[in-house]
Design an enzyme around this catalytic site. Structure first.
Site, PDB file in Angstrom:
ATOM      1  N   CYS A  56       0.844  -1.194   0.000  1.00 18.97           N
ATOM      2  CA  CYS A  56       0.000   0.000   0.000  1.00 18.97           C
ATOM      3  C   CYS A  56       0.879   1.245   0.000  1.00 18.97           C
ATOM      4  O   CYS A  56       1.453   1.614   1.030  1.00 18.97           O
ATOM      5  CB  CYS A  56      -0.940   0.006   1.200  1.00 18.97           C
ATOM      6  N   CYS A  88      -0.432   4.173   2.439  1.00 21.63           N
ATOM      7  CA  CYS A  88      -0.208   3.894   3.864  1.00 21.63           C
ATOM      8  C   CYS A  88       1.284   3.918   4.198  1.00 21.63           C
ATOM      9  O   CYS A  88       1.678   4.452   5.240  1.00 21.63           O
ATOM     10  CB  CYS A  88      -0.821   2.553   4.254  1.00 21.63           C
TER      11      CYS A  88
END
Length: 174
Positions: free
Chosen positions: A130, A133
């Site tokens: 991700c 993130c």
């Protein structure tokens, strides 16, 4: 020593991983809690029973119960967040203002130092792929005083643990 069991179980083609595992487990770049919390959180993120049990045994010699629970919490909450935030990114700008609406209180109430939890979350987000993130957690840990070298030490742990999990999975399927 559980880490030795893990290293001994790796095949010859995974020699680099074995060496990296040994080197990283002796790293002085991170505090003991950061090091073993990151090892445990990334082990949990691999979803590999062998990795989780061996690293958990080793980590329990270095971490309090609070840090063990936080490491598992980081792996679990980031499994959810990484899917949700990757999807939001994939869907594009039309979804940028859509409220996430998922509970994630553990990020601010993990029971351990915020920077340590955030570092674990960064490492897990790296394994889970991700981008958003990983960048968000990197921004937090560097603003809290961690260096780029410390951030990348966590990334190297994540990469090595994922590689070890891959080798174990390959051998189980052979």
């Amino acid at each position: 020593m559980a880490l030795d069991n893990l290293k001994e179980g790796l095949p010859e083609y995974a020699k680099d991983l074995k060496l990296n595992l040994g080197t990283l487990s002796r790293s002085t770049e991170l505090s003991e809690q950061q090091l073993w919390g990151t090892f445990l959180a990334t082990a949990a993120a691999t979803r590999n029973d062998t990795i989780i049990s061996e690293i958990a045994e080793e980590a329990s010699q270095h971490l309090s119960d609070e840090y063990v629970n936080a490491a598992y919490g980081a792996a679990s909450i980031m499994a959810m967040n990484n899917v949700a935030y990757r999807a939001k990114s994939f869907l594009g700008s039309d979804y940028a203002q859509v409220r996430m609406g998922l509970r994630m209180n553990i990020i601010n109430k993990s029971g351990i130092d915020k920077v340590d939890f955030e570092l674990m979350a960064l490492a897990v987000s790296t394994i889970n792929g991700c981008h958003d993130c990983t960048k968000a957690h990197e921004k937090t840990v560097t603003s809290e005083g961690l260096t780029k070298e410390q951030v990348f030490e966590a990334v190297k742990i994540a990469a090595t643990i994922q590689g070890v999990a891959q080798a174990i999975q390959i051998e189980a399927a052979r």
